[in-house]
Write an enzyme that holds these catalytic residues in place. Structure first.
Site, mmCIF file in Angstrom:
data_model
loop_
_atom_site.group_PDB
_atom_site.id
_atom_site.type_symbol
_atom_site.label_atom_id
_atom_site.label_comp_id
_atom_site.label_asym_id
_atom_site.label_seq_id
_atom_site.Cartn_x
_atom_site.Cartn_y
_atom_site.Cartn_z
ATOM 1 N N ASP A 31 26.046 47.419 52.903
ATOM 2 C CA ASP A 31 27.124 46.479 53.236
ATOM 3 C C ASP A 31 26.851 45.918 54.628
ATOM 4 O OD1 ASP A 31 29.751 45.152 53.318
ATOM 5 O OD2 ASP A 31 30.244 46.504 51.669
ATOM 6 N N HIS A 80 28.041 40.344 51.784
ATOM 7 C CA HIS A 80 28.083 41.678 52.412
ATOM 8 C C HIS A 80 26.662 42.113 52.788
ATOM 9 C CE1 HIS A 80 32.338 42.658 52.094
ATOM 10 N NE2 HIS A 80 32.341 42.114 50.899
ATOM 11 N N GLU A 82 33.401 38.794 47.306
ATOM 12 C CA GLU A 82 33.723 38.239 48.616
ATOM 13 C C GLU A 82 32.552 37.489 49.261
ATOM 14 O OE1 GLU A 82 37.110 41.434 49.951
ATOM 15 O OE2 GLU A 82 35.067 41.953 50.469
ATOM 16 N N TRP A 137 38.599 44.486 40.385
ATOM 17 C CA TRP A 137 39.236 45.108 41.560
ATOM 18 C C TRP A 137 40.408 44.309 42.095
ATOM 19 C CZ3 TRP A 137 39.429 43.391 46.738
ATOM 20 C CH2 TRP A 137 38.682 42.228 47.036
HETATM 21 C C1 ACM Z 1 36.061 44.987 47.085
HETATM 22 O O1 ACM Z 1 37.008 45.723 47.351
HETATM 23 N N1 ACM Z 1 35.714 44.003 47.910
HETATM 24 C C2 ACM Z 1 35.286 45.137 45.871
#
Ligand code: ACM
Length: 766
Positions: A199, A271, A339, A405
């Site tokens: 990440d 990320h 994201e 999610w």
């Molecule tokens: C996440 O919580 N961004 C997968």
């Protein structure tokens, strides 16, 4: 008896429960079928384990390891039938192909306890789960004999994918802890460990071909101190760490021995800051030429993104190739996909060219192109990809499994499109979210997902038909570690919520009963304590806000939530210690007039470990009635006053109460005053807490009551007030007076005791 009256009892703990009785089957997750018999089996040191094949031997050894850990002795293993004082592992019949028909059948077992002997039937995996059940049934203490009630259990899981996720990028965790976490997963019959290895804040997997990934990408000079985003404040402590390939093999083998598959996650295309800090060339062509990539020290969503060049794809394929080899038993590679900010792609001549060449309509389709190229490569190695639900945008990769999610909608869409789905909705199973009153809980990312909410999770939502529901292969809780630095802090967030999830994923839906689960969970906690797990200690009282009528007292029972635990309390708002009064069985509360009485408690376990503060707040009066507003419009009215430059004064309507909306109008570091007026939408009757975190002076008036009115300083201060409100619209007036320097102004609210969150513009009308 006291006459009791509580108009609202915001009650989440079940404190009046009696601990489950000896002789009951206190197993979590609840087995599919339990038929109690008569009598009991006494396990003694001379009890024999009977095996008839290799499977039996392996299972017998495993049982002995567990017994040794628990009681300090092993049993003799024999291969001749014994009628009495024996534990039998039975061979099982395979299907015609010589294998087990499917995963679920592989995990099935039976466990029969009679007064003379115990019979265990299952595959290797089934025996493994039978042993987990048996170990939970055995008493903590061994004195000559350990008794088990006669019972016949036949058990198998509801879902084939039962996952726990752990983010080791934000805070690196040692191998020993990862193994302990895997042990706990096994105890509660989870079978997939999703290891979030890369990440923005750290690259944690050794890739031999690219040593800079770990040399550079696994290290950061410091981390943001607590929640000091703006102005940024660092802790000055370098943070780093990664797993060597040898260590990864060790963890994978450890998990495999516990029937747990490790699913690695390599985040792409976003990320990616840590990877790009090590290999800036993979961001070039998208970011400007001299862009400085770095391993991030703060949390959030960043613009750093892999540039979809051939060089990047070659790099990612090499990384995935080494990764796939390290996880031979995982059918999946998780490729992230969440994201992704598209700013750099939008500005990149290279990406715009690529869009033309590949006929891609927008940057979402660029992401889809990116993921599908990776998918092809992963498929070519005999593996499937999992991606977060954002990979649905711009076109889903043909063979992808979706991890939903952002609630369940992504999962619903994917199941309807006949893709496998793993449900991990943030509002039910984000274990980084808070579990109690943020005033007392250790710092966390916020929000509120208490145990009961986790227990109410159903991975198959009603929007899906029976056939569509079959695409939901299971669920998983995610533990993101921005604010969780240590193994202890991770365990605090994981337990006991993991027990609730284990039952959601394993047990029959028709058997779901929170009260019954809660009793079995309480019985499990002393075992977790002995295993050194830093679980969140259950509340000894009903926490939250309580409204009493004009004349009555409130009396409640305070019970140690675990045997041997002690509860200490205060009634004057101070924080209890072991020198505070020890709770009697009953506490009675009688607020006088406008007085607000807060009972604070702490629980101290026999081991000496202390709980967070659990509080109940009592006040008198009536809930304030809501108002009707003709033609309400979303948002509030605002009035901005800039004393040194009146030409900057403004008034109008706005849909947010954040200060930065005025940054273009006035200098936010100089004196200014802002007032917002409107009505606030209260969703349900309740005792609410309101909080303003600010520098300098602030006033909050709700329903004509000035509940916060304080002058501040240049330091951030949180001011709290509580008010009982009926559902509906209540007039609100918020004022902030800035007197120079950096400004903070945040308005948060929530039901007392249940977490606070920032108010959305859509929650106001005027
Ligand atoms: C996440 O919580 N961004 C997968």
């Amino acid at each position: 008896m006291n006459r009791l009256f509580a108009a609202i009892a915001v009650s989440l703990s079940l404190v009046s429960l009696v601990l489950a009785q000896a002789g009951e089957i206190n197993v979590v997750p609840k087995p599919r079928s339990i038929i109690l018999g008569t009598g009991k089996f006494g396990l003694r040191k001379d009890t024999k384990i009977v095996v008839r094949d290799e499977k039996g031997k392996l299972s017998a050894n495993l049982l002995n390891e567990h017994l040794f850990k628990k009681y300090g002795f092993k049993l003799k293993i024999v291969n001749k039938p014994e009628k009495v004082n024996a534990i039998n592992f039975w061979p099982i019949a395979l299907d015609k192909s010589g294998g087990y028909p499917d995963e679920i059948k592989r995990e099935k077992y039976s466990l029969t306890v009679q007064s003379e002997s115990i019979q265990i039937g299952g595959t290797y995996t089934g025996d493994f789960y039978a042993i987990q059940t048996l170990m939970q049934m055995l008493p903590a203490q061994f004195a000559k004999e350990a008794f088990l009630p006669a019972v016949t259990i036949v058990d198998s899981p509801r879902f084939s994918y039962r996952g726990m996720h752990l983010d080791v990028s934000r805070h690196f965790q040692p191998v020993e802890f990862v193994k302990k976490f895997i042990d706990q997963m096994a105890q509660y019959k989870f079978n997939n460990f999703h290891w979030h290895l890369t990440d923005d804040q750290g690259w944690r997997i050794e890739i031999k071909k690219y040593p800079k990934l770990t040399e550079v990408g696994s290290q950061r000079p410091e981390t943001m101190l607590e929640r000091n985003f703006a102005p940024y404040k660092g802790d000055g402590i370098p943070h780093g760490g990664f797993y060597t390939q040898e260590q990864i093999k060790e963890v994978v083998a450890y998990a495999k021995a516990r029937y747990i598959t490790v699913v690695p996650e390599i985040e792409l295309p976003g990320h990616a800051s840590a990877a790009l800090a090590a290999h800036p060339e993979l961001g070039k062509g998208c970011a400007v030429a001299d862009y400085k990539f770095e391993v991030k020290k703060t949390w959030g969503i960043f613009k750093e993104v892999f540039c979809p060049t051939e060089e990047t794809f070659k790099f990612l394929e090499d990384v995935l190739d080494e990764t796939i080899k390290l996880f031979p038993d995982s059918p999946y590679i998780h490729i992230g996909g969440d994201e992704v900010l598209k700013d750099f792609w939008k500005e990149s001549a290279f990406v715009q060219e690529l869009k033309k060449r590949e006929n891609l309509k927008d940057e979402h389709e660029v992401q889809s192109y990116f993921v599908q190229r990776i998918e092809k490569f992963v498929n070519s190695k005999g593996k499937k990809i999992i991606g977060w639900d954002e990979i649905l945008e711009g076109g889903i990769a043909p063979t992808a499994t979706i991890m939903s999610w952002r609630g369940m909608n992504g999962g619903i869409e994917a199941a309807k499109a006949k893709h496998d789905v793993i449900m991990t909705p943030n509002d039910f199973v984000y274990f980084d979210y808070g579990q109690g009153d943020p005033e007392f809980e250790p710092l966390n990312i916020g929000s509120y997902v208490p145990l009961q909410k986790v227990y109410s999770f159903d991975p198959v939502p009603p929007e899906l038909t029976t056939d569509e529901g079959k695409y939901v292969i299971g669920g998983q809780a995610n533990i993101w570690t921005e604010y969780l630095k240590t193994p202890q802090s991770i365990e605090y967030m994981a337990f006991p919520r993991m027990l609730a999830l284990s039952e959601v994923l394993w047990s029959k839906k028709e058997d779901r009963n929170y009260q019954n689960f809660y009793e079995r969970m309480l019985a499990a906690l002393p075992r977790l304590d002995k295993q050194g797990v830093n679980f969140r200690i259950p509340e000894p009282i009903d926490v939250g806000g309580f409204l009493l009528n004009e004349t009555e007292a409130y009396a409640f029972e305070v019970r140690p939530p675990l045997p041997g635990a002690k509860v200490y309390f205060t009634k004057d708002g101070s924080t209890p210690t072991e020198n505070s009064p020890e709770a009697p069985q009953k506490i009675s509360v009688f607020p006088v007039g406008d007085e607000v009485v807060t009972i604070k408690t702490i629980v101290v376990l026999p081991s000496g470990r202390k709980s967070s503060v659990y509080a109940a707040t009592f006040m008198r009066g009536k809930m304030l009635e809501a108002m009707t507003v003709e033609n309400p419009k979303e948002g509030v009215k605002f009035n901005l006053v800039v004393p040194d430059n009146e030409s900057q004064n403004r008034s109008g309507e706005t849909k947010t109460i954040l200060l930065n909306q005025f940054a273009m109008l006035a200098d936010l570091k100089k004196d200014l005053g802002v007032q917002y007026d409107g009505y606030f939408k209260i969703p349900a009757d309740g005792v609410y807490q309101f909080q303003i975190e600010s520098t300098w002076d602030t006033t909050l008036v709700i329903a004509g009551k000035k509940i916060i009115d304080e002058s501040g300083t240049s330091a951030n201060v949180k001011r709290n007030a509580i008010l009982p409100l009926k559902a509906g619209l209540h007039p609100i007036s918020l004022r902030y007076n800035h007197r120079g320097g950096d400004s903070t102004f945040r308005f948060r609210w929530g039901l007392k005791g249940q977490g606070l969150r920032q108010a959305y513009g859509s929650e106001f009308v005027h």
